[in-house]
Scaffold this motif. Structure first.
Motif, PDB file in Angstrom:
ATOM      1  N   GLN A  21      37.506  39.636  37.459  1.00  0.00           N
ATOM      2  CA  GLN A  21      38.033  38.782  38.527  1.00  0.00           C
ATOM      3  C   GLN A  21      38.646  37.512  37.926  1.00  0.00           C
ATOM      4  O   GLN A  21      39.753  37.113  38.288  1.00  0.00           O
ATOM      5  CB  GLN A  21      36.905  38.430  39.499  1.00  0.00           C
ATOM      6  CG  GLN A  21      37.348  37.675  40.720  1.00  0.00           C
ATOM      7  CD  GLN A  21      36.178  37.387  41.664  1.00  0.00           C
ATOM      8  OE1 GLN A  21      35.046  37.788  41.423  1.00  0.00           O
ATOM      9  NE2 GLN A  21      36.462  36.682  42.741  1.00  0.00           N
ATOM     10  N   ALA A  22      37.935  36.895  36.989  1.00  0.00           N
ATOM     11  CA  ALA A  22      38.422  35.667  36.361  1.00  0.00           C
ATOM     12  C   ALA A  22      39.659  35.944  35.503  1.00  0.00           C
ATOM     13  O   ALA A  22      40.620  35.161  35.517  1.00  0.00           O
ATOM     14  CB  ALA A  22      37.320  35.049  35.502  1.00  0.00           C
ATOM     15  N   LEU A  23      39.650  37.044  34.774  1.00  0.00           N
ATOM     16  CA  LEU A  23      40.794  37.403  33.931  1.00  0.00           C
ATOM     17  C   LEU A  23      42.028  37.676  34.787  1.00  0.00           C
ATOM     18  O   LEU A  23      43.125  37.193  34.481  1.00  0.00           O
ATOM     19  CB  LEU A  23      40.462  38.618  33.059  1.00  0.00           C
ATOM     20  CG  LEU A  23      39.484  38.368  31.908  1.00  0.00           C
ATOM     21  CD1 LEU A  23      38.944  39.681  31.374  1.00  0.00           C
ATOM     22  CD2 LEU A  23      40.150  37.566  30.793  1.00  0.00           C
ATOM     23  N   ASN A  24      41.863  38.439  35.859  1.00  0.00           N
ATOM     24  CA  ASN A  24      42.990  38.742  36.747  1.00  0.00           C
ATOM     25  C   ASN A  24      43.522  37.485  37.434  1.00  0.00           C
ATOM     26  O   ASN A  24      44.739  37.319  37.571  1.00  0.00           O
ATOM     27  CB  ASN A  24      42.577  39.785  37.790  1.00  0.00           C
ATOM     28  CG  ASN A  24      42.623  41.194  37.239  1.00  0.00           C
ATOM     29  OD1 ASN A  24      43.621  41.615  36.672  1.00  0.00           O
ATOM     30  ND2 ASN A  24      41.526  41.919  37.386  1.00  0.00           N
ATOM     31  N   GLN A  25      42.612  36.617  37.841  1.00  0.00           N
ATOM     32  CA  GLN A  25      43.013  35.363  38.491  1.00  0.00           C
ATOM     33  C   GLN A  25      43.828  34.509  37.527  1.00  0.00           C
ATOM     34  O   GLN A  25      44.865  33.952  37.893  1.00  0.00           O
ATOM     35  CB  GLN A  25      41.763  34.611  38.937  1.00  0.00           C
ATOM     36  CG  GLN A  25      42.022  33.446  39.862  1.00  0.00           C
ATOM     37  CD  GLN A  25      40.713  32.860  40.388  1.00  0.00           C
ATOM     38  OE1 GLN A  25      39.633  33.184  39.912  1.00  0.00           O
ATOM     39  NE2 GLN A  25      40.818  31.987  41.366  1.00  0.00           N
ATOM     40  N   ARG A  26      43.383  34.441  36.287  1.00  0.00           N
ATOM     41  CA  ARG A  26      44.105  33.652  35.278  1.00  0.00           C
ATOM     42  C   ARG A  26      45.455  34.291  34.950  1.00  0.00           C
ATOM     43  O   ARG A  26      46.448  33.604  34.744  1.00  0.00           O
ATOM     44  CB  ARG A  26      43.247  33.536  34.014  1.00  0.00           C
ATOM     45  CG  ARG A  26      43.754  32.524  33.018  1.00  0.00           C
ATOM     46  CD  ARG A  26      43.828  31.127  33.675  1.00  0.00           C
ATOM     47  NE  ARG A  26      44.273  30.139  32.733  1.00  0.00           N
ATOM     48  CZ  ARG A  26      43.467  29.420  31.963  1.00  0.00           C
ATOM     49  NH1 ARG A  26      42.163  29.582  32.044  1.00  0.00           N
ATOM     50  NH2 ARG A  26      43.970  28.553  31.132  1.00  0.00           N
TER      51      ARG A  26
END
Length: 84
Positions: A35-40
């Motif tokens: 989730q954090a990787l995709n958001q970034r």
């Protein structure tokens, strides 16, 4: 007989100096990490070194894991965009 340890040639671990190289197991990312990787990735497709180091530390990953995830994501994104 005493067995020799696996030979390390060109950074690749090999058995008896030949044959298939032994790979590290595939990284399994948690849903929170993804989730954090995709958001970034939605913010920027490329990370500067300090940004990569910070993100890796926040997510409990190595910088190499973050770098490769972004490389793979860019590749997939470009492939999707090319298809339409």
């Amino acid at each position: 007989e005493h067995e020799k340890p696996p030979a390390l040639a060109n950074g690749e671990l090999r058995i008896n100096g030949k044959g298939k190289k032994l790979r590290k197991p595939r990284t399994i990312y948690s849903s929170l990490q993804l989730q954090a990787l995709n958001q970034r990735f939605q913010q920027t497709q490329y990370l500067a070194l300090p940004e990569r180091a910070e993100l890796a530390a926040q997510l409990g990953l190595t910088q190499t894991q973050v770098k490769i995830w972004f490389q793979n994501k860019r590749s997939k994104y470009k492939k999707i965009m090319k298809q339409g």
